[in-house]
Design an enzyme around this catalytic site. Structure first.
Site, PDB file in Angstrom:
ATOM      1  N   ALA A 178       0.827  -1.205  -0.047  1.00  0.00           N
ATOM      2  CA  ALA A 178      -0.023   0.035  -0.109  1.00  0.00           C
ATOM      3  C   ALA A 178       0.743   1.173  -0.117  1.00  0.00           C
ATOM      4  O   ALA A 178       1.738   1.245   0.619  1.00  0.00           O
ATOM      5  CB  ALA A 178      -0.892  -0.234   1.310  1.00  0.00           C
ATOM      6  N   PRO A 179       0.402   2.219  -0.580  1.00  0.00           N
ATOM      7  CA  PRO A 179      -0.869   2.464  -1.385  1.00  0.00           C
ATOM      8  C   PRO A 179      -0.817   2.001  -2.789  1.00  0.00           C
ATOM      9  O   PRO A 179      -1.747   1.922  -3.497  1.00  0.00           O
ATOM     10  CB  PRO A 179      -1.072   4.051  -1.336  1.00  0.00           C
ATOM     11  N   GLY A 180       0.224   1.195  -3.382  1.00  0.00           N
ATOM     12  CA  GLY A 180       0.270   0.675  -4.676  1.00  0.00           C
ATOM     13  C   GLY A 180       1.196   1.246  -5.768  1.00  0.00           C
ATOM     14  O   GLY A 180       0.825   0.869  -6.786  1.00  0.00           O
ATOM     15  N   GLY A 181       1.984   2.133  -5.336  1.00  0.00           N
ATOM     16  CA  GLY A 181       2.937   2.772  -6.429  1.00  0.00           C
ATOM     17  C   GLY A 181       3.691   1.626  -7.058  1.00  0.00           C
ATOM     18  O   GLY A 181       3.585   1.579  -8.359  1.00  0.00           O
ATOM     19  N   LYS A 182       4.452   0.759  -6.312  1.00  0.00           N
ATOM     20  CA  LYS A 182       5.196  -0.504  -6.935  1.00  0.00           C
ATOM     21  C   LYS A 182       4.373  -1.424  -7.561  1.00  0.00           C
ATOM     22  O   LYS A 182       4.588  -2.016  -8.594  1.00  0.00           O
ATOM     23  CB  LYS A 182       5.975  -1.021  -5.692  1.00  0.00           C
ATOM     24  N   GLU A 239      -0.873  -5.985   1.669  1.00  0.00           N
ATOM     25  CA  GLU A 239      -0.282  -5.074   2.501  1.00  0.00           C
ATOM     26  C   GLU A 239      -1.305  -5.633   4.154  1.00  0.00           C
ATOM     27  O   GLU A 239      -2.557  -5.987   4.071  1.00  0.00           O
ATOM     28  CB  GLU A 239      -1.405  -3.744   2.348  1.00  0.00           C
ATOM     29  N   ARG A 260      -5.051   0.082   5.125  1.00  0.00           N
ATOM     30  CA  ARG A 260      -4.201   0.492   3.956  1.00  0.00           C
ATOM     31  C   ARG A 260      -4.712  -0.532   2.626  1.00  0.00           C
ATOM     32  O   ARG A 260      -4.276  -0.261   1.604  1.00  0.00           O
ATOM     33  CB  ARG A 260      -2.787   0.567   4.264  1.00  0.00           C
ATOM     34  N   ASP A 285       9.167  -3.886  -0.153  1.00  0.00           N
ATOM     35  CA  ASP A 285       9.259  -2.295  -0.291  1.00  0.00           C
ATOM     36  C   ASP A 285       9.056  -2.017   1.186  1.00  0.00           C
ATOM     37  O   ASP A 285       8.104  -1.856   1.647  1.00  0.00           O
ATOM     38  CB  ASP A 285       8.452  -1.735  -1.143  1.00  0.00           C
ATOM     39  N   CYS A 288      12.828   3.615   1.617  1.00  0.00           N
ATOM     40  CA  CYS A 288      13.484   4.984   1.324  1.00  0.00           C
ATOM     41  C   CYS A 288      14.200   5.628   2.325  1.00  0.00           C
ATOM     42  O   CYS A 288      13.779   6.811   2.828  1.00  0.00           O
ATOM     43  CB  CYS A 288      11.836   5.691   0.922  1.00  0.00           C
TER      44      CYS A 288
HETATM   45  N1  SAM Z   1       5.277  -0.545  -1.814  1.00  0.00           N
HETATM   46  C1  SAM Z   1       4.382   0.790  -1.509  1.00  0.00           C
HETATM   47  C2  SAM Z   1       4.225   1.773  -2.453  1.00  0.00           C
HETATM   48  O1  SAM Z   1       5.075   1.849  -3.551  1.00  0.00           O
HETATM   49  O2  SAM Z   1       3.277   2.434  -2.729  1.00  0.00           O
HETATM   50  C3  SAM Z   1       4.839   1.518  -0.136  1.00  0.00           C
HETATM   51  C4  SAM Z   1       4.899   0.658   0.933  1.00  0.00           C
HETATM   52  S1  SAM Z   1       5.601   1.373   2.500  1.00  0.00           S
HETATM   53  C5  SAM Z   1       7.090   1.999   2.031  1.00  0.00           C
HETATM   54  C6  SAM Z   1       5.816   0.017   3.368  1.00  0.00           C
HETATM   55  C7  SAM Z   1       4.489  -0.754   3.788  1.00  0.00           C
HETATM   56  O3  SAM Z   1       4.818  -1.671   4.647  1.00  0.00           O
HETATM   57  C8  SAM Z   1       3.590   0.263   4.395  1.00  0.00           C
HETATM   58  O4  SAM Z   1       2.007   0.041   3.788  1.00  0.00           O
HETATM   59  C9  SAM Z   1       3.113  -0.656   5.699  1.00  0.00           C
HETATM   60  O5  SAM Z   1       1.746  -0.548   6.236  1.00  0.00           O
HETATM   61  C10 SAM Z   1       3.459  -1.851   5.446  1.00  0.00           C
HETATM   62  N2  SAM Z   1       4.110  -2.591   7.019  1.00  0.00           N
HETATM   63  C11 SAM Z   1       4.061  -2.002   8.185  1.00  0.00           C
HETATM   64  N3  SAM Z   1       4.609  -3.117   8.879  1.00  0.00           N
HETATM   65  C12 SAM Z   1       4.872  -4.323   8.262  1.00  0.00           C
HETATM   66  C13 SAM Z   1       5.078  -5.550   8.391  1.00  0.00           C
HETATM   67  N4  SAM Z   1       5.477  -5.880   9.810  1.00  0.00           N
HETATM   68  N5  SAM Z   1       5.178  -6.448   7.570  1.00  0.00           N
HETATM   69  C14 SAM Z   1       4.712  -6.132   6.289  1.00  0.00           C
HETATM   70  N6  SAM Z   1       4.444  -4.877   5.821  1.00  0.00           N
HETATM   71  C15 SAM Z   1       4.245  -3.867   6.919  1.00  0.00           C
END
Ligand code: SAM
Length: 457
Positions: A110-114, A132, A137, A177, A230
């Site tokens: 989430a939110p879905g860019g990748k 997600e 999310r 990610d 990031c």
């Molecule tokens: N890949 C997404 C994009 O490109 O739009 C952005 C992802 S963001 C950097 C990281 C994501 O990991 C968040 O949506 C978060 O809710 C989720 N997250 C948080 N804790 C996590 C966990 N323990 N295991 C897996 N995912 C987790």
């Protein structure tokens, strides 16, 4: 001047040495705005915009427009995405066999860019599971995936260890990610500075270790794991991967780079990392590394324990006329009729019976006592056969009113009664039902534009 925590300043001075001054000046600048077009929806790309050099169909905009006021955003014609993170495309093009059928997991999606980027790179026979872990999310992710309009993507809401236990050695490619301390977003989202601390970095690093270990089992031997964050600090990047290598067997894969991109390659314990710094690249901070799991023995696929999907009854065969591609099979998920690519029948049964699915494949219609109701996802699907429908092409003002869930003026719609597809610039937005005396707007309440209409028109 932005006040950065001293520990962060020290860390960056240690990493960048004499370059750190230009790095900190770049952080005082304005973050570039970029977007990526959906090649399945837009064939003519804009002229005169600067291209994001490491991605296809992606551009920088000279300034940030009010995206909400553009129905094309809601139609899934493009995704507003930070440019550096589009570098995932290079990793996938260079190391994943995109012309073959692949099973890909985007674990933290989430939110879905990748995920929208991956969906555009995969062929239609391949599977993308966008997961997600945070429920709210996962719904935003599902909305964005449905708008992107591909029929081979499922959205799930599961913990990484749960996925691994259900789908051992199943995926050819996994993208992690990871949730991180967000140092790379300091310019774009200043609030992330307040949340940063050395303790937060440590906490993120441990969580990333856990995520990597938890999901590793579901990658097949010889499969590819793409890890990204990031953030700049090494604990969440190179050092984390070096630590991971102590207990999990993989080779690190190198990427070819164009020197004009300004991407920095690092090597730690034979692990290649690719870093984006805002003083060297046009984008925010980003790190990516590609791992290839050792081994290549064939592993048998997990068994489908129970059928979560039932075959559609013959009386729903008319739904096939909604689909451009005949190589689809109709299934019933509770009251929902879904169309699954023939190539993914097994995968669909397996993941639908093993995971907590939020949405998946293309959801065409819901059957109830009175007949069927078309699903919003079907209107946005790139495989929809538009010839099967009465269509109303909306102008900008009426498209925004429709997306705002206003009453639709019957005068502007097609004269035919019944279900109609609403389009803007020939792209599907959603459905209305025209009755003799009124029009019902079926745009989903959760997706409606919330900003006041007078700010938009
Ligand atoms: N890949 C997404 C994009 O490109 O739009 C952005 C992802 S963001 C950097 C990281 C994501 O990991 C968040 O949506 C978060 O809710 C989720 N997250 C948080 N804790 C996590 C966990 N323990 N295991 C897996 N995912 C987790």
């Amino acid at each position: 001047m932005t006040a950065f925590p001293n520990a962060f300043k020290n860390q960056m001075q240690h990493l960048l040495k004499e370059e750190s001054e230009t790095f900190f000046s770049a952080l005082e600048g304005v973050a570039p705005v970029s977007l990526r077009y959906n090649p399945a929806k837009i064939s003519e790309l804009p002229a005169g915009l600067q291209q994001v050099p490491w991605a296809s169909a992606a551009f920088y905009l000279p300034e940030r427009p009010l995206f909400t006021a553009d129905p094309l955003l809601h139609a899934g014609a493009y995704y507003v995405q930070e440019a550096s993170s589009m570098f995932l495309e290079q990793a996938m093009r260079q190391h994943c066999k995109l012309s073959e059928k692949l099973r890909v997991l985007d674990l933290c999606a989430a939110p879905g860019g990748k995920s929208t980027l991956i969906a555009s790179l995969l062929n239609d026979e391949s599977l993308l599971l966008s997961n997600e872990v945070i429920r709210s999310r996962a719904h935003i992710l599902s909305e964005n995936i449905q708008k992107w309009g591909k029929g081979n993507v499922w959205v799930s809401n599961n913990d990484p260890s749960y996925i691994s236990n259900s789908l051992a050695s199943f995926f050819d490619v996994i993208v992690v990610d990871a949730p991180c301390s967000g140092e790379g977003m300091f310019r774009k989202a200043a609030n992330s500075i307040e949340e940063w601390s050395p303790q937060a970095v440590n906490h993120c690093s441990l969580r990333q270790q856990r995520i990597l270990h938890d999901i590793w089992k579901s990658l097949r031997p010889g499969g590819i794991l793409i890890y990204s964050t990031c953030t700049y600090n090494e604990s969440e990047n190179e050092l984390n991967l070096a630590k991971f290598k102590e207990s999990c067997d993989f080779d690190s894969l190198k990427l070819s780079l164009d020197s004009s991109w300004g991407v920095t390659e690092t090597v730690h314990n034979d692990i290649f990392g690719y870093r984006f710094y805002p003083h060297l690249t046009k984008g925010e901070g980003f790190f990516l590394s590609v791992l290839k799991k050792s081994g290549d023995k064939n592993v048998s696929d997990p068994k489908v324990k129970k059928n979560a999907l039932s075959k559609a009854a013959k009386d729903s065969d008319f739904l096939k006329s909604w689909c451009n591609n005949p190589n689809l099979e109709l299934f019933k998920r509770k009251e929902l009729m879904i169309a699954v690519p023939n190539s993914l029948s097994y995968e669909a049964q397996l993941i639908e019976s093993s995971l907590n699915i939020v949405s998946g494949a293309v959801e065409l219609a819901e059957l109830n006592r009175k007949g069927f109701i078309p699903i919003p996802a079907a209107a946005l699907w790139t495989g929809l056969n538009k010839d099967s429908f009465n269509i109303t092409e909306l102008d900008l003002e009426n498209a925004l009113k429709f997306l705002h869930l206003e009453n639709v003026n019957p005068e502007i719609t097609n004269t035919a009664e019944g279900w109609q597809l609403m389009t803007y610039k020939n792209l599907g937005l959603g459905w209305i039902k025209k009755l003799s005396n009124r029009v019902n707007n079926y745009y989903p309440k959760e997706w409606r534009i919330r900003m006041s209409l007078d700010k938009l028109i």
